[in-house]
Scaffold this active site. Sequence first.
Site, PDB file in Angstrom:
ATOM      1  N   GLY A 197       2.116   5.891  -2.562  1.00 42.50           N
ATOM      2  CA  GLY A 197       1.355   4.715  -2.948  1.00 42.50           C
ATOM      3  C   GLY A 197      -0.138   4.925  -2.782  1.00 42.50           C
ATOM      4  CG  HIS A 198      -4.208   2.254  -2.354  1.00 41.57           C
ATOM      5  ND1 HIS A 198      -4.845   2.738  -3.482  1.00 41.57           N
ATOM      6  CD2 HIS A 198      -5.177   1.620  -1.630  1.00 41.57           C
ATOM      7  CE1 HIS A 198      -6.113   2.407  -3.460  1.00 41.57           C
ATOM      8  NE2 HIS A 198      -6.353   1.731  -2.333  1.00 41.57           N
ATOM      9  CD1 TRP A 199      -4.017   3.316   2.196  1.00 37.73           C
ATOM     10  CD2 TRP A 199      -2.397   2.431   3.450  1.00 37.73           C
ATOM     11  NE1 TRP A 199      -4.464   2.100   2.638  1.00 37.73           N
ATOM     12  CE2 TRP A 199      -3.479   1.533   3.408  1.00 37.73           C
ATOM     13  CE3 TRP A 199      -1.261   2.094   4.187  1.00 37.73           C
ATOM     14  CZ2 TRP A 199      -3.449   0.307   4.077  1.00 37.73           C
ATOM     15  CZ3 TRP A 199      -1.232   0.891   4.847  1.00 37.73           C
ATOM     16  CH2 TRP A 199      -2.312   0.010   4.801  1.00 37.73           C
ATOM     17  CG  MET A 255      -1.952  -1.083   1.261  1.00 39.18           C
ATOM     18  SD  MET A 255      -3.287  -0.794   0.075  1.00 39.18           S
ATOM     19  CE  MET A 255      -4.253  -2.288   0.280  1.00 39.18           C
ATOM     20  CG  ASP A 262      -2.561   3.410  -5.782  1.00 40.20           C
ATOM     21  OD1 ASP A 262      -2.463   2.195  -5.546  1.00 40.20           O
ATOM     22  OD2 ASP A 262      -3.542   4.088  -5.437  1.00 40.20           O
TER      23      ASP A 262
END
Length: 283
Positions: free
Chosen positions: A261-263, A173, A234
């Site tokens: 990334g995703h967070w 993540m 991401d």
Amino acid sequence: MSSPTVAIDPQSTSRFVDTPKFRIHYYEAGQGHPLVLLHGSGPGATGWSNFQSNIAHLAQTNRVIAVDMPGWGRSDTQTAETGYDHPSALIDLLDALGLSRAALVGNSLGGTTAVEVAHRAPERVSHLITMGVPFPGQNYYSAGNGPSEGQKVLEEAYRQPTAENMKRLVSIMCFDPKWATDELAELRSAAASEHTEHLESYLKRPLPRPYFSLQPQQLREINVPTLAIHGRDDRVVSYENSLRLVSTLPDSRLLLLNRCGHWAQIEHADEFNRVTAQFVAQA
């Protein structure tokens, strides 16, 4: 100059409310215009694990409500009988809390819920902020030829929620490994282990995914002020998803973060907190 951030812990902010279908758990702090924080999917996701870096800062200026959505955290789980309709569950939550209008801030799956509510009940949504949101089109929740690298790791963690798989999950993540801490992996592992019925419910959910059903023409009708935030790196949901979002929603803009990334709310917490508070205050 903003006031110093007040320390906030998950025990003192913990709340429950009953809605027509679910008993929903959430964390609440602060006063002012309500910000509803919606976590993403993945075993062990909760309002606290997704937004522990943001609640205290945002609560300086707003009433912050970080929700455990049905099927996650300490909220009731979802079944075939209750359905898997997060947007309806969120509208019921707003009703139960007496919130006629709120800013919706959604990460990944939470972003899709926020977008759907902005279409179904635009009068209830003052602002729409998404982070790493999947948006229909090419590479939607995929790498073009199947699930994305991150989605594969997420699904495996649902099937086998071992400590090793949880560590792999938080690692994929994030762009910078320093954010994929053992503490975060352990927090999510503990939440997943406490409510194994949520894992079973997720794996039994009907396919295709029940959480997002809008068609392109419906999406163009959303005129809520929208800020899309996405990490350039991401590996779960490609940033092209947010490019499609801002090319479709008429009142929208994009913040694309390198080395993220995703967070975004965890890896770039200071910037996320600042732009979120400013967007809600000014838009």
